[in-house]
Scaffold this motif. Structure first.
Motif, PDB file in Angstrom:
ATOM      1  N   LEU A 163       0.850  -1.235   0.059  1.00 36.41           N
ATOM      2  CA  LEU A 163      -0.080   0.069   0.121  1.00 36.41           C
ATOM      3  C   LEU A 163       0.815   1.366   0.176  1.00 36.41           C
ATOM      4  O   LEU A 163       0.669   2.106  -0.812  1.00 36.41           O
ATOM      5  CB  LEU A 163      -0.741   0.048   1.202  1.00 36.41           C
ATOM      6  N   ARG A 164       1.997   1.237   0.627  1.00 37.48           N
ATOM      7  CA  ARG A 164       2.913   2.393   0.957  1.00 37.48           C
ATOM      8  C   ARG A 164       3.554   2.714  -0.397  1.00 37.48           C
ATOM      9  O   ARG A 164       3.669   3.622  -0.811  1.00 37.48           O
ATOM     10  CB  ARG A 164       3.706   2.542   2.019  1.00 37.48           C
ATOM     11  N   ILE A 165       3.661   1.583  -1.188  1.00 35.57           N
ATOM     12  CA  ILE A 165       4.499   1.717  -2.425  1.00 35.57           C
ATOM     13  C   ILE A 165       3.586   2.280  -3.405  1.00 35.57           C
ATOM     14  O   ILE A 165       3.930   3.087  -4.171  1.00 35.57           O
ATOM     15  CB  ILE A 165       5.106   0.480  -2.705  1.00 35.57           C
ATOM     16  N   ARG A 166       2.331   1.375  -3.437  1.00 32.39           N
ATOM     17  CA  ARG A 166       1.181   2.211  -4.480  1.00 32.39           C
ATOM     18  C   ARG A 166       1.066   3.622  -4.106  1.00 32.39           C
ATOM     19  O   ARG A 166       0.667   4.216  -5.353  1.00 32.39           O
ATOM     20  CB  ARG A 166       0.049   1.259  -4.390  1.00 32.39           C
ATOM     21  N   HIS A 167       1.186   4.010  -2.981  1.00 35.14           N
ATOM     22  CA  HIS A 167       0.474   5.442  -2.795  1.00 35.14           C
ATOM     23  C   HIS A 167       1.515   6.067  -1.867  1.00 35.14           C
ATOM     24  O   HIS A 167       1.462   6.078  -0.514  1.00 35.14           O
ATOM     25  CB  HIS A 167      -0.776   5.276  -1.775  1.00 35.14           C
ATOM     26  N   PRO A 168       2.709   6.481  -2.353  1.00 34.05           N
ATOM     27  CA  PRO A 168       3.859   6.970  -1.693  1.00 34.05           C
ATOM     28  C   PRO A 168       3.559   8.298  -0.726  1.00 34.05           C
ATOM     29  O   PRO A 168       4.347   8.842   0.134  1.00 34.05           O
ATOM     30  CB  PRO A 168       5.010   7.326  -2.661  1.00 34.05           C
ATOM     31  N   GLY A 169       2.421   9.168  -1.123  1.00 32.26           N
ATOM     32  CA  GLY A 169       2.020  10.203  -0.440  1.00 32.26           C
ATOM     33  C   GLY A 169       0.990   9.809   0.646  1.00 32.26           C
ATOM     34  O   GLY A 169       0.653  10.773   1.392  1.00 32.26           O
ATOM     35  N   LEU A 170       0.601   8.817   1.166  1.00 34.83           N
ATOM     36  CA  LEU A 170      -0.466   8.349   1.841  1.00 34.83           C
ATOM     37  C   LEU A 170       0.351   8.414   3.195  1.00 34.83           C
ATOM     38  O   LEU A 170       1.006   7.844   3.578  1.00 34.83           O
ATOM     39  CB  LEU A 170      -0.901   7.216   1.490  1.00 34.83           C
ATOM     40  N   LYS A 171      -0.462   9.259   4.118  1.00 33.77           N
ATOM     41  CA  LYS A 171      -0.077   9.226   5.702  1.00 33.77           C
ATOM     42  C   LYS A 171      -1.051   8.020   6.360  1.00 33.77           C
ATOM     43  O   LYS A 171      -2.174   8.034   6.199  1.00 33.77           O
ATOM     44  CB  LYS A 171      -0.620  10.492   6.306  1.00 33.77           C
ATOM     45  N   ILE A 172      -0.347   7.439   7.060  1.00 35.90           N
ATOM     46  CA  ILE A 172      -0.910   6.170   7.537  1.00 35.90           C
ATOM     47  C   ILE A 172      -0.430   6.196   9.152  1.00 35.90           C
ATOM     48  O   ILE A 172       0.567   6.361   9.811  1.00 35.90           O
ATOM     49  CB  ILE A 172      -0.278   4.944   7.104  1.00 35.90           C
ATOM     50  N   VAL A 173      -1.647   5.827   9.765  1.00 35.74           N
ATOM     51  CA  VAL A 173      -1.613   5.551  11.351  1.00 35.74           C
ATOM     52  C   VAL A 173      -1.728   3.949  11.522  1.00 35.74           C
ATOM     53  O   VAL A 173      -2.911   3.548  11.030  1.00 35.74           O
ATOM     54  CB  VAL A 173      -2.425   6.077  12.233  1.00 35.74           C
ATOM     55  N   PHE A 174      -0.804   3.167  11.815  1.00 34.26           N
ATOM     56  CA  PHE A 174      -1.103   1.724  12.057  1.00 34.26           C
ATOM     57  C   PHE A 174      -1.650   1.776  13.514  1.00 34.26           C
ATOM     58  O   PHE A 174      -1.033   1.888  14.868  1.00 34.26           O
ATOM     59  CB  PHE A 174       0.397   1.125  12.164  1.00 34.26           C
ATOM     60  N   GLU A 175      -2.977   1.200  13.484  1.00 36.95           N
ATOM     61  CA  GLU A 175      -3.650   1.393  14.969  1.00 36.95           C
ATOM     62  C   GLU A 175      -3.339   0.239  15.549  1.00 36.95           C
ATOM     63  O   GLU A 175      -3.314  -0.903  15.206  1.00 36.95           O
ATOM     64  CB  GLU A 175      -5.212   1.511  14.489  1.00 36.95           C
ATOM     65  N   HIS A 176      -3.419   0.600  16.937  1.00 37.69           N
ATOM     66  CA  HIS A 176      -3.354  -0.350  17.967  1.00 37.69           C
ATOM     67  C   HIS A 176      -2.447  -1.695  17.692  1.00 37.69           C
ATOM     68  O   HIS A 176      -2.728  -2.811  17.485  1.00 37.69           O
ATOM     69  CB  HIS A 176      -5.022  -1.033  18.593  1.00 37.69           C
ATOM     70  N   ILE A 177      -0.986  -1.316  17.569  1.00 39.62           N
ATOM     71  CA  ILE A 177      -0.259  -2.287  17.098  1.00 39.62           C
ATOM     72  C   ILE A 177       0.062  -3.118  18.351  1.00 39.62           C
ATOM     73  O   ILE A 177       0.037  -2.802  19.541  1.00 39.62           O
ATOM     74  CB  ILE A 177       1.234  -1.708  16.868  1.00 39.62           C
ATOM     75  N   THR A 178       0.322  -4.424  18.021  1.00 37.14           N
ATOM     76  CA  THR A 178       0.432  -5.606  19.199  1.00 37.14           C
ATOM     77  C   THR A 178       1.695  -6.316  18.956  1.00 37.14           C
ATOM     78  O   THR A 178       1.852  -7.282  19.908  1.00 37.14           O
ATOM     79  CB  THR A 178      -0.729  -6.339  18.983  1.00 37.14           C
ATOM     80  N   THR A 179       2.492  -5.865  18.029  1.00 36.60           N
ATOM     81  CA  THR A 179       3.783  -6.918  17.650  1.00 36.60           C
ATOM     82  C   THR A 179       5.012  -6.102  17.598  1.00 36.60           C
ATOM     83  O   THR A 179       5.017  -4.988  17.362  1.00 36.60           O
ATOM     84  CB  THR A 179       3.441  -7.867  16.502  1.00 36.60           C
TER      85      THR A 179
END
Ligand code: NCD
Ligand code: ZN
Length: 350
Positions: A163-179
């Motif tokens: 996803l990050r490679i397809r949309h390099p301008g996208l701001k992302i929050v990885f919610e409730h990380i657990t690992t």
């Protein structure tokens, strides 16, 4: 050295919260509003909050249910579907919606309207890149062949990185990380070439490993999604949250369910932490000898990520134990909080 007894921090915000709707709102909102200035209100209602008009109506219901005089500000998020249009994204930005939420179809509570294939969302995602509105991701794959404890790590390789490679301008929050894999991915994400990345971390994932679900029997109030993981993962999350790295910030994922729907042959996923969120986080940070890093995690980094001003008022916590009640009213039923009937080590005093 004498032990720290009281800490004063900038008033925090909760960047991931479920407060449901209707008769539940008045009972639940006061708990959050007494500790937090703002919260991102997750849109997984039935039906989900998929449009600006639905979000505005939901926001009005929330505001009407707030305790008298409360300055609490709900921040609205839209539920991404296979059919979200680019024009809805632009409208969302214009109306102050702060983000879109990706629920992979079938991943968690009320996710059946979620995305079946992110490629169907290309136009919406391009519009999000163009107007700088972040995508918040529930980072789990859903395939029946993938072990539930591996779903987050597999999501990184199969979904997030492409996803990050397809949309390099996208701001992302990885919610409730657990690992530890998620913590490492966020820490090392190349934000010069690809979009800005953040991650929220819940109090339960900082305080408990997966043994908590099975201590002396099945304990449904420790069941949430993504599910609690092994101790090595909990330790990696504590390290990330207390590191002072501004990519990691507070999101309780407090997710209330009526008692009988959790204490059930097929119990719902979600831990209720809104009432005692800040005492729980303070305990986790104190355990890691990192209380001085609590303010950045709870009150600064999230606001900075979303481009919102930091709060100016304060919250005071005192090292003073108190009991978590067995349950709280929730509409015509009750909700059982995490650690019900046990002692907390920190209290909110102002
Ligand atoms: C959340 C809920 O109940 O809405 N449940 C949970 O276990 N966290 C949904 C979610 O955030 O996955
Ligand atoms: Zn959630």
């Amino acid at each position: 050295m004498s032990e720290i007894k009281t800490i004063e921090i900038t008033k925090p915000d909760d960047w991931h919260l479920h407060i449901r709707d209707g008769e539940f709102l008045p009972d639940l909102l006061g708990h959050t509003a007494s500790q937090f200035s703002r919260a991102i209100i997750m849109p997984n209602l039935r039906p989900p909050v998929t449009t600006v008009d639905l979000a505005n109506a939901y926001k009005a219901r929330i505001k009407a249910a707030l305790p008298k005089g409360s300055q609490f500000e709900p921040l609205m998020v839209l539920y991404l579907t296979d059919n979200t249009s680019a024009s809805e994204v632009k409208k969302a930005k214009e109306h102050g919606v702060v983000a879109f939420k990706l629920y992979p179809a079938g991943a968690t509570t009320n996710s059946d309207a979620g995305v079946t294939d992110l490629k169907k969302c290309s136009a919406a995602l391009e519009a999000m890149e163009a107007c700088g509105i972040p995508l918040l991701v529930h980072g789990e794959v859903t395939g029946i062949e993938i072990d539930i404890f591996d779903r987050e790590a597999v999501f990184i390789d199969q979904v997030l990185e492409p996803l990050r490679i397809r949309h390099p301008g996208l701001k992302i929050v990885f919610e409730h990380i657990t690992t530890k894999q998620a913590a490492q991915y966020v820490k090392e994400a190349d934000t010069a070439r690809y979009g800005v990345m953040g991650a929220t971390i819940t109090p339960q994932h900082l305080l408990f490993n997966r043994n908590a679900i099975f201590t002396g029997g099945i304990r449904p109030h420790y069941y949430c999604l993504p599910v609690l993981k092994r101790e090595e993962h909990r330790q990696a999350l504590v390290e990330a949250a207390t590191s002072g790295n501004s990519r990691f910030f507070l999101g309780t994922d407090s997710a209330p369910h009526i008692k009988g729907t959790k204490e059930n042959a097929c119990g719902c996923a979600g831990c209720y932490t809104a009432w005692h969120a800040m005492p729980l986080y303070a305990e986790a940070f104190e355990n890691a000898n990192a209380l001085e890093r609590l303010q950045g995690f709870a009150s600064e980094f999230g606001a900075d990520f979303y481009g919102l001003p930091r709060n100016t008022s304060k919250l005071i916590l005192k090292k003073e134990s108190h009991l978590v009640p067995d349950e709280f009213p929730m509409g015509s039923g009750t909700v059982v909080p995490l650690r019900a009937g046990e002692m907390l080590t920190w209290s909110i005093v102002g």
